[in-house]
Design an enzyme around this catalytic site. Structure first.
Site, PDB file in Angstrom:
ATOM      1  N   LYS A 240       0.830  -1.207   0.000  1.00 21.45           N
ATOM      2  CA  LYS A 240       0.000   0.000   0.000  1.00 21.45           C
ATOM      3  C   LYS A 240       0.863   1.255   0.000  1.00 21.45           C
ATOM      4  CE  LYS A 240      -3.352   2.860   0.187  1.00 21.45           C
ATOM      5  NZ  LYS A 240      -4.377   2.947   1.212  1.00 21.45           N
ATOM      6  N   CYS A 294      -3.572  10.766   1.522  1.00 18.34           N
ATOM      7  CA  CYS A 294      -2.746   9.610   1.168  1.00 18.34           C
ATOM      8  C   CYS A 294      -1.400  10.013   0.584  1.00 18.34           C
ATOM      9  CB  CYS A 294      -3.497   8.724   0.161  1.00 18.34           C
ATOM     10  SG  CYS A 294      -5.065   8.059   0.759  1.00 18.34           S
TER      11      CYS A 294
END
Length: 467
Positions: A240, A294
């Protein structure tokens, strides 16, 4: 709180003696209680998909308003197709409820799914304090046969070296008595349900083999996509983080090339588009900066905790963080060429959220652009149909209809929301001379601006080629 099932129905999946088919049946019929920690923009869609699949979910969130709304069948998350209807249905049939007490959720579930915020500090270091608090709560209610799944994005090695010892300390249990795995969320705002259902493969990695097996089984029921079981929890965490690092570095390349457009004398956007027809090239789009919760944060999950030098990641961050300043400098140079000071200018920012169609403003380029313009005494205004408040911004808010009642010296397209397509550019005025329009996203058609008598500069197009 809805009482889903009695204690006699309660089943565990970790180290279960039941057949795989029986475990899946228990999961799908509500015998496996699931607790989801964090009901935010990503957490609520995940809890809803878990509830749709398992029929037995208790969500935990420290915000009483979020919990109250959910227990009334309402959805506090905006801009997620199908989510309000799904939440209402799941609450009404008893599959989903919520509590403000993580300890209650810890005692309730045998599957514990953690999807809480993991931001960075002002010093650009990972802030795992919320994860730590939830981990302690889960550990206090952990029982033999339970499994904990970390869905939030964390620095690699967090689950093995931080979460595991905390759970073992709080519970008095050891891995082998309970399971622990990582299954990082791979969802985007505005399409969360679609992403969870199966837009991409799910990635799982366990602290031990049994944790990996159970997590793979669970997500095999939750998603229609493949479930990719990697070597361990740390690898799953890295997958991720690496996704975000790739995008940050790639966008930095695009942004650096875009800043060269004037000197090169070409349309860099055109060059990128054609370069990308070669299968080994996938340059992203430039813009006025990189926002959201993010991409601007995840590089620091590798930069800060580890000793290995990361010059590429740090340079990419510096390039992307410089783009709001690039916008301000273009405005200053434009006004200076006209004999006007930036401090005398009236500037309208179109779009304050970090990307179209979402209400998230975290690290949005518009924050820095507004701050820098205000610091130079420009008059700054902003329009954003997604936001109820603009208190965090150094600007004066206007509604979309109001912009035709005022005159501006420049308009900057930071985030091209769909609503801006209705703007009548021929109705926008400047007190004297041409209105300067800076398109940060390549979202405007040049004739719609130039036919209205305005001057257009597009990041990446360069000079008068935007006219």
């Amino acid at each position: 709180m809805t009482n889903h099932h009695s204690e006699t129905d309660r089943a565990s999946l970790y180290d279960s003696a039941q057949s795989v088919e029986s475990q899946i049946e228990a999961l799908r019929t509500g015998s496996v209680p699931v607790s989801v920690y964090g009901l935010g923009k990503m957490g609520l869609p995940l809890a809803a998909m878990y509830a749709k699949t398992t029929k037995n979910v208790l969500g935990a969130d420290v915000d009483p308003a979020v919990v109250e709304e959910l227990n009334e069948g309402h959805c506090h998350v905006k801009g997620e197709p199908e989510l309000p209807e799904l939440v209402a249905e799941l609450v009404s049939n008893g599959a989903l409820s919520a509590t403000t007490e993580p300890l209650e959720a810890a005692e309730y579930g045998t599957v514990h799914v953690v999807i809480v915020p993991t931001p960075i500090t002002d010093e650009n270091e990972p802030d795992l304090s919320i994860l730590d608090a939830v981990t302690d709560d889960i550990g206090s209610g952990l029982e033999v046969g339970d499994i904990v799944v970390i869905e939030c994005t964390v620095p690699p090695r967090t689950t093995a070296e931080r979460v595991r010892p905390a759970l073992e300390s709080a519970s008095g249990l050891s891995i082998g008595e309970f399971g622990l795995a990582v299954c990082p969320e791979r969802t985007s705002s505005g399409r969360a349900l679609r992403d969870i259902r199966g837009a991409y493969p799910k990635v799982v990695g366990g602290i031990d083999a049994e944790s990996a097996r159970v997590t793979e089984l669970i997500y095999g029921e939750l998603t229609d996509a493949d479930v990719l079981c990697v070597s361990d929890a740390t690898t799953a965490e890295a997958v991720k983080v690496f996704e975000g690092l790739y995008r940050d570095v790639n966008i930095a390349l695009a942004n650096e090339l875009a800043t060269m457009a004037d000197e090169l004398g070409i349309d860099v956007l055109e060059a990128i588009e054609v370069a990308n027809t070669q299968p080994y090239c996938d340059i992203h789009r430039p813009g006025p900066g990189v926002g959201g919760h993010c991409i601007p944060f995840y590089p620091y999950f590798v930069i800060a905790p580890f000793e290995t030098p990361t010059p590429l990641l740090e340079t990419a961050r510096a390039v992307n963080d410089s783009m709001p300043g690039f916008v301000v400098e273009k405005l200053r140079a434009e006004f200076e060429a006209e004999g006007m000071a930036l401090s005398d200018a009236s500037i309208l920012l179109l779009g304050l959220t970090y990307r179209p169609g979402v209400e998230e403003i975290r690290a949005s380029p518009s924050l820095a652009i507004a701050e820098q313009l205000t610091a130079q005494n420009a008059s700054v205004y902003g329009v954003d149909p997604m936001l109820e408040s603009v208190a965090e911004f150094d600007l004066q808010r206007l509604s979309l209809p109001e912009i035709e009642e005022r005159s501006f010296d420049a308009v900057v397209v930071v985030t091209p929301h769909e609503e801006f397509e209705s703007i009548r550019w021929d109705e926008l005025e400047r007190a004297s001379g041409q209105l300067f329009v800076l398109d940060g996203r390549g979202a405007l058609e040049a004739p719609s601006i130039t036919d209205a008598g305005h001057r257009l500069y597009t990041i990446g197009v360069g000079g008068d080629r935007g006219v």
